[in-house]
Design a protein around this motif. Structure first.
Motif, PDB file in Angstrom:
ATOM      1  N   ASP A 162     -17.501   2.697 -51.357  1.00  0.00           N
ATOM      2  CA  ASP A 162     -18.627   2.249 -50.524  1.00  0.00           C
ATOM      3  C   ASP A 162     -18.318   0.987 -49.726  1.00  0.00           C
ATOM      4  OD1 ASP A 162     -20.104   4.346 -51.550  1.00  0.00           O
ATOM      5  OD2 ASP A 162     -20.916   3.156 -53.201  1.00  0.00           O
ATOM      6  N   LEU A 163     -17.095   0.467 -49.817  1.00  0.00           N
ATOM      7  CA  LEU A 163     -16.737  -0.722 -49.047  1.00  0.00           C
ATOM      8  C   LEU A 163     -16.854  -0.450 -47.545  1.00  0.00           C
ATOM      9  CD1 LEU A 163     -13.602  -2.258 -50.824  1.00  0.00           C
ATOM     10  CD2 LEU A 163     -15.815  -3.350 -50.491  1.00  0.00           C
ATOM     11  N   LYS A 164     -17.410  -1.426 -46.809  1.00  0.00           N
ATOM     12  CA  LYS A 164     -17.572  -1.286 -45.366  1.00  0.00           C
ATOM     13  C   LYS A 164     -16.237  -1.544 -44.656  1.00  0.00           C
ATOM     14  CE  LYS A 164     -21.936  -0.497 -45.824  1.00  0.00           C
ATOM     15  NZ  LYS A 164     -22.458   0.884 -45.634  1.00  0.00           N
ATOM     16  N   VAL A 165     -15.831  -0.582 -43.842  1.00  0.00           N
ATOM     17  CA  VAL A 165     -14.576  -0.658 -43.095  1.00  0.00           C
ATOM     18  C   VAL A 165     -14.900  -0.635 -41.604  1.00  0.00           C
ATOM     19  CG1 VAL A 165     -12.376   0.478 -42.625  1.00  0.00           C
ATOM     20  CG2 VAL A 165     -13.302   0.475 -44.947  1.00  0.00           C
ATOM     21  N   GLN A 166     -14.237  -1.514 -40.836  1.00  0.00           N
ATOM     22  CA  GLN A 166     -14.445  -1.598 -39.395  1.00  0.00           C
ATOM     23  C   GLN A 166     -13.350  -0.822 -38.668  1.00  0.00           C
ATOM     24  OE1 GLN A 166     -17.207  -3.028 -38.346  1.00  0.00           O
ATOM     25  NE2 GLN A 166     -17.731  -3.819 -40.384  1.00  0.00           N
ATOM     26  N   VAL A 167     -13.763   0.062 -37.755  1.00  0.00           N
ATOM     27  CA  VAL A 167     -12.827   0.833 -36.940  1.00  0.00           C
ATOM     28  C   VAL A 167     -13.069   0.448 -35.477  1.00  0.00           C
ATOM     29  CG1 VAL A 167     -12.045   3.119 -36.246  1.00  0.00           C
ATOM     30  CG2 VAL A 167     -12.815   2.725 -38.593  1.00  0.00           C
TER      31      VAL A 167
ATOM     32  N   ARG B 225     -16.610   0.330 -31.397  1.00  0.00           N
ATOM     33  CA  ARG B 225     -16.479  -0.088 -32.801  1.00  0.00           C
ATOM     34  C   ARG B 225     -17.390   0.767 -33.669  1.00  0.00           C
ATOM     35  NH1 ARG B 225     -18.622  -4.168 -36.452  1.00  0.00           N
ATOM     36  NH2 ARG B 225     -20.111  -4.908 -34.912  1.00  0.00           N
ATOM     37  N   HIS B 226     -16.865   1.188 -34.812  1.00  0.00           N
ATOM     38  CA  HIS B 226     -17.623   1.984 -35.767  1.00  0.00           C
ATOM     39  C   HIS B 226     -17.523   1.328 -37.138  1.00  0.00           C
ATOM     40  CE1 HIS B 226     -17.285   5.113 -32.666  1.00  0.00           C
ATOM     41  NE2 HIS B 226     -15.985   4.849 -32.658  1.00  0.00           N
ATOM     42  N   GLU B 227     -18.578   1.445 -37.899  1.00  0.00           N
ATOM     43  CA  GLU B 227     -18.571   0.965 -39.280  1.00  0.00           C
ATOM     44  C   GLU B 227     -18.631   2.172 -40.208  1.00  0.00           C
ATOM     45  OE1 GLU B 227     -20.575  -2.836 -40.970  1.00  0.00           O
ATOM     46  OE2 GLU B 227     -21.933  -1.189 -41.470  1.00  0.00           O
ATOM     47  N   ILE B 228     -17.601   2.351 -41.006  1.00  0.00           N
ATOM     48  CA  ILE B 228     -17.520   3.461 -41.934  1.00  0.00           C
ATOM     49  C   ILE B 228     -17.347   2.909 -43.346  1.00  0.00           C
ATOM     50  CG2 ILE B 228     -16.519   4.956 -40.177  1.00  0.00           C
ATOM     51  CD1 ILE B 228     -13.792   4.526 -41.545  1.00  0.00           C
ATOM     52  N   THR B 229     -17.134   3.782 -44.298  1.00  0.00           N
ATOM     53  CA  THR B 229     -16.851   3.373 -45.662  1.00  0.00           C
ATOM     54  C   THR B 229     -15.398   3.693 -45.988  1.00  0.00           C
ATOM     55  OG1 THR B 229     -17.537   5.496 -46.608  1.00  0.00           O
ATOM     56  CG2 THR B 229     -19.234   3.784 -46.348  1.00  0.00           C
TER      57      THR B 229
ATOM     58  N   ARG C 127      -5.945   1.984 -32.184  1.00  0.00           N
ATOM     59  CA  ARG C 127      -7.060   2.049 -33.129  1.00  0.00           C
ATOM     60  C   ARG C 127      -6.780   1.048 -34.247  1.00  0.00           C
ATOM     61  NH1 ARG C 127     -10.063   7.325 -35.388  1.00  0.00           N
ATOM     62  NH2 ARG C 127     -11.400   6.696 -33.632  1.00  0.00           N
ATOM     63  N   TRP C 128      -7.701   0.117 -34.419  1.00  0.00           N
ATOM     64  CA  TRP C 128      -7.572  -0.939 -35.429  1.00  0.00           C
ATOM     65  C   TRP C 128      -8.566  -0.658 -36.551  1.00  0.00           C
ATOM     66  CZ3 TRP C 128     -10.248  -6.279 -34.769  1.00  0.00           C
ATOM     67  CH2 TRP C 128     -10.037  -7.051 -35.913  1.00  0.00           C
ATOM     68  N   ILE C 129      -8.052  -0.528 -37.767  1.00  0.00           N
ATOM     69  CA  ILE C 129      -8.868  -0.288 -38.956  1.00  0.00           C
ATOM     70  C   ILE C 129      -8.737  -1.497 -39.863  1.00  0.00           C
ATOM     71  CG2 ILE C 129      -9.271   1.222 -40.934  1.00  0.00           C
ATOM     72  CD1 ILE C 129      -7.961   3.480 -39.379  1.00  0.00           C
ATOM     73  N   HIS C 130      -9.856  -2.155 -40.138  1.00  0.00           N
ATOM     74  CA  HIS C 130      -9.856  -3.350 -40.985  1.00  0.00           C
ATOM     75  C   HIS C 130     -10.658  -3.063 -42.248  1.00  0.00           C
ATOM     76  CE1 HIS C 130      -9.764  -7.535 -42.207  1.00  0.00           C
ATOM     77  NE2 HIS C 130     -11.070  -7.525 -42.320  1.00  0.00           N
ATOM     78  N   ALA C 131      -9.978  -3.125 -43.406  1.00  0.00           N
ATOM     79  CA  ALA C 131     -10.611  -2.873 -44.698  1.00  0.00           C
ATOM     80  C   ALA C 131     -10.591  -4.150 -45.526  1.00  0.00           C
ATOM     81  CB  ALA C 131      -9.885  -1.758 -45.444  1.00  0.00           C
TER      82      ALA C 131
ATOM     83  N   PHE D 165     -18.310 -10.012 -39.986  1.00  0.00           N
ATOM     84  CA  PHE D 165     -17.531  -9.456 -38.878  1.00  0.00           C
ATOM     85  C   PHE D 165     -18.362  -9.377 -37.602  1.00  0.00           C
ATOM     86  CE2 PHE D 165     -15.417  -6.310 -36.298  1.00  0.00           C
ATOM     87  CZ  PHE D 165     -14.069  -6.495 -36.559  1.00  0.00           C
ATOM     88  N   ASP D 166     -19.680  -9.242 -37.739  1.00  0.00           N
ATOM     89  CA  ASP D 166     -20.548  -9.104 -36.569  1.00  0.00           C
ATOM     90  C   ASP D 166     -20.737 -10.409 -35.810  1.00  0.00           C
ATOM     91  OD1 ASP D 166     -20.903  -6.447 -37.253  1.00  0.00           O
ATOM     92  OD2 ASP D 166     -22.660  -6.858 -38.472  1.00  0.00           O
ATOM     93  N   ASN D 167     -20.368 -11.526 -36.408  1.00  0.00           N
ATOM     94  CA  ASN D 167     -20.586 -12.834 -35.791  1.00  0.00           C
ATOM     95  C   ASN D 167     -19.264 -13.350 -35.249  1.00  0.00           C
ATOM     96  OD1 ASN D 167     -21.394 -15.366 -35.013  1.00  0.00           O
ATOM     97  ND2 ASN D 167     -22.306 -15.931 -36.971  1.00  0.00           N
ATOM     98  N   GLU D 168     -19.021 -13.173 -33.950  1.00  0.00           N
ATOM     99  CA  GLU D 168     -17.763 -13.609 -33.358  1.00  0.00           C
ATOM    100  C   GLU D 168     -17.644 -15.125 -33.278  1.00  0.00           C
ATOM    101  OE1 GLU D 168     -20.574 -12.813 -29.863  1.00  0.00           O
ATOM    102  OE2 GLU D 168     -20.102 -11.954 -31.826  1.00  0.00           O
TER     103      GLU D 168
END
Length: 701
Positions: free
Chosen positions: A200-205, A215-219, A237-241, A433-436
């Motif tokens: 269930d960890l939030k991953v940023q794509v 940008r997409h937010e997945i698990t 494509r950048w995936i940050h976990a 992550f939403d706050n630049e």
């Protein structure tokens, strides 16, 4: 109110930018001169590394006002345009003399781009901000509920052991009895709140293409699908976990590299056996949140009745084909339990004094918290940093030749320091992550959110990796917000000056011991930061060699840059290297200053001890004489008092001498016992705390 599109159509793009620039200059002119100098210097320093040739497409930043600022000032721009139009109407200038040097086709294309940008600001930004506000509201509601459960858990754990008086009075005072343990469901919710299940960890794509970014937010349970299928329009494509060193980290990394061909190797930035880029990042976390994470981990880990439910939920929502099986295989291979608490231990930030994480290879070398104690950092004595705790997190990058970049790091603290840092520290880690304005990874995405890869020197994963690692590696710093807050170097300088002032304070009992402990803590923190900076210098020097090799290969293959005016990888690394070198030198000087100040403290206290010894010698002689006199006359006083008592002749009493000794002897015995307990109270406290720690250790085991 007129729409932004209509205003731009009527006024024209060039005039909109011109009037917006004038409005910005007039607004900034009202600030004081000191602030003007500070912002102008920071702007010059920023432009020096981001846009050396003043080209608008070097790295996604504009030399003129941003679209967001222009959109917010459109009503003022409209008024300025009306005033200018009315003043021009009084002049008799033939329309034939106004010759445009720009073709109609170019004007239409440029206006279309501007209109597109304004449409993004008007249609997207308010929605993103509203969504972020709703997310923060939901989190705060949930946090208040979990905070209540946390407080009850702490009362249950620490309540009966707070002091000996509570133990003695608990049978008498009902309020002193041990609080009850929260229900099982509340404890499960508390554990999952601070440590989400792995699936269930939030991953940023983040997808970057020519003139476009999404940008997409997945698990984490969906991540394999996203690194296996990249859209055709996407260059990178950048995936940050948010994963730290552990079993899940190793499995995700291996599966990702196995599913595609490896990219260009950073042999010098990494090493021969590890050709991938990693750095250790300093960031600032809320001291309260850090303490809560440790308490929840170390208290709930010992409850056997929670293990089965927590282990079951770790990969309950996992949709990947091989992640769970790989984690279980890896756990068996390393003889480690694949339990919930083993997997989530990687979410714990590292304190400055808990060793160095750079160069760690396997999950067995990750952080294993063993104590609820959190170091009281000296930087927290600075008023601006009083609510913060500086922590360390590893930041690892893995890239493939198909343009997919995977970054793994549990970093969820403040990267960019500004005057609102206390407000940023209170934000949930899942929304950082939403706050630049706070997060370096969030800032990197926003830098290219409008134009995508069109401003990149080369539209390759290696270029983006270089940009990302240089942006993250130089944090924390306040330069993104115009230096409106003290950086950590200035904070430590202030701390050392305060220690020097305390060094010259009048002598007080135990004050020297406290001062020496503060000096040692400060030296330890400065040493750790200096070592991290030294490793970052080594990293960027190695990356310089790798980038030179990449450029030589591109030149031999006649691969031209996609945007010759864009910022090169060499320029980017040179800027980052200068930043970390400067920080390393500053912390080295601070460390030397702190060590020299501590040595001066030892010398000063030695001189004071010598003077006290001389004074004490003269006092000892006087005490010796007094003791001799006391030895001679004390026995005489006792015998004369004892044999001089005659109770039988006391008027109006029927008591005997036996009654006298029963009463006075009991009182004397009680007085002796009380005095003895008072004299040995510190030893008894230490003995009681030792028994408490042993009992707590057995209960956790």
């Amino acid at each position: 109110m007129e729409s932004p599109d209509r205003i731009v159509e009527e006024i024209g793009e060039d005039e909109v930018w011109e009037l917006a620039s004038q409005n910005t200059k007039s607004s900034s002119a009202t600030s004081n001169s000191d602030r003007d100098r500070r912002h102008s210097s920071s702007a010059s320093a920023s432009s020096a590394y981001t846009n050396r040739d003043n080209s608008p497409g070097s790295n996604g930043r504009r030399t003129r006002p941003s679209v967001a600022s222009v959109a917010s000032s459109l009503p003022i721009v409209r008024e300025m345009h009306d005033r200018r139009t009315s003043s021009k109407a009084s002049l008799t200038v033939p329309s034939s003399t106004r010759i445009s040097s720009v073709s109609t086709e170019e004007t239409l294309v440029s206006s279309k781009n501007v209109l597109t940008n304004f449409q993004k600001v008007a249609a997207r930004d308010p929605g993103i901000e509203e969504d972020r506000i709703r997310k923060l509201s939901r989190y705060n509601t949930e946090y208040l509920r979990q905070k209540s459960v946390y407080n009850r858990l702490i009362d249950w754990s620490d309540g009966p052991h707070r002091c000996l008086r509570n133990q003695l009075l608990s049978p008498i005072l009902r309020s002193r009895r041990r609080p009850s343990l929260p229900p099982k469901e509340d404890l499960l919710g508390l554990a999952r709140h601070y440590y989400p299940a792995r699936a269930d960890l939030k991953v940023q794509v983040c997808d970057f293409g020519l003139g476009r970014a999404e940008r997409h937010e997945i698990t984490l349970g969906q991540v394999e699908e996203y690194w296996q299928n990249k859209p055709d329009w996407v260059d990178v494509r950048w995936i940050h976990a948010p994963l730290g060193l552990g079993l899940t980290h190793s499995s995700v990394e291996d599966i990702f590299l196995h599913d595609g061909q490896r990219g260009r190797e950073f042999e010098n930035g990494g090493n021969a056996e590890w050709p991938y880029v990693e750095t250790e990042v300093l960031n600032l976390r809320s001291h309260k949140n850090f303490q809560e994470m440790r308490d929840v981990y170390l208290l709930l880990r010992g409850f056997k009745e929670l293990e089965e439910d927590l282990d079951r939920c770790s990969f309950k929502n996992d949709e990947n084909s091989s992640l769970q099986s790989d984690v279980e295989w890896r756990a068996g291979h390393l003889d480690m339990p694949a339990s919930f608490w083993t997997l989530v231990a990687s979410d714990m930030p590292w304190q400055l004094t808990e060793g160095l994480a750079m160069g760690i290879r396997g999950p067995m070398e990750g952080l294993q918290p063993i104590s609820r104690h959190i170091d009281q950092q000296m930087i927290a004595t600075h008023p601006f940093y009083r609510d913060s705790h500086m922590v360390r997190n590893i930041f690892r990058c893995f890239h493939r030749s198909d343009g997919v970049l995977l970054t793994l790091s549990p970093m969820a603290g403040v990267n960019f320091i500004d005057k609102k840092m206390s407000q940023h520290l209170a934000e949930p880690t899942c929304a950082i992550f939403d706050n630049e304005n706070t997060s370096a990874p969030g800032y990197v995405y926003q830098a290219f959110a409008d134009q995508g890869t069109s401003t990149w020197h080369r539209r390759t994963v290696e270029w983006f990796l270089t940009y990302l690692i240089t942006e993250v590696g130089v944090t924390p710093h306040p330069c993104r917000q115009g230096f409106n807050a003290p950086n950590i170097e200035l904070a430590y300088q202030s701390v050392i000056q305060d220690l020097k002032r305390r060094r010259h304070a009048p002598w007080r009992k135990n004050e020297t011991v406290k001062l020496v402990r503060d000096y040692l803590a400060c030296v330890d923190e400065l040493t750790t930061v200096k070592q991290i900076c030294a490793k970052q210098v080594h990293l960027f020097k190695g990356m310089q060699q790798d980038v030179r090799k990449f450029e030589s290969e591109d030149n031999r293959a006649r691969r031209l840059p996609d945007n010759p005016q864009g910022e090169t990888m060499q320029a980017r690394i040179k800027w980052a290297l200068n930043m970390v070198k400067k920080r390393h030198d500053q912390f080295e000087n601070l460390l030397i200053e702190a060590q020299q100040s501590m040595e001066a403290l030892f010398q000063l206290r030695s001189i004071e001890q010598n003077e006290l010894a001389i004074v004490s010698d003269s006092q000892n002689k006087a005490v010796l004489i007094f003791t001799g006199v006391t030895i001679v006359f004390l026995p005489l006083s006792f015998f004369t008092s004892y044999y001089g008592m005659n109770l039988s002749t006391i008027v109006n009493t029927e008591r005997t001498e036996a009654y006298f000794w029963k009463l006075c002897g009991t009182i004397a015995f009680i007085i002796v016992v009380v005095v003895a307990l008072g004299a040995t109270r510190h030893y008894l406290k230490q003995l009681w705390k030792g028994r408490r720690r042993v009992k707590h250790h057995h209960s956790m085991a």
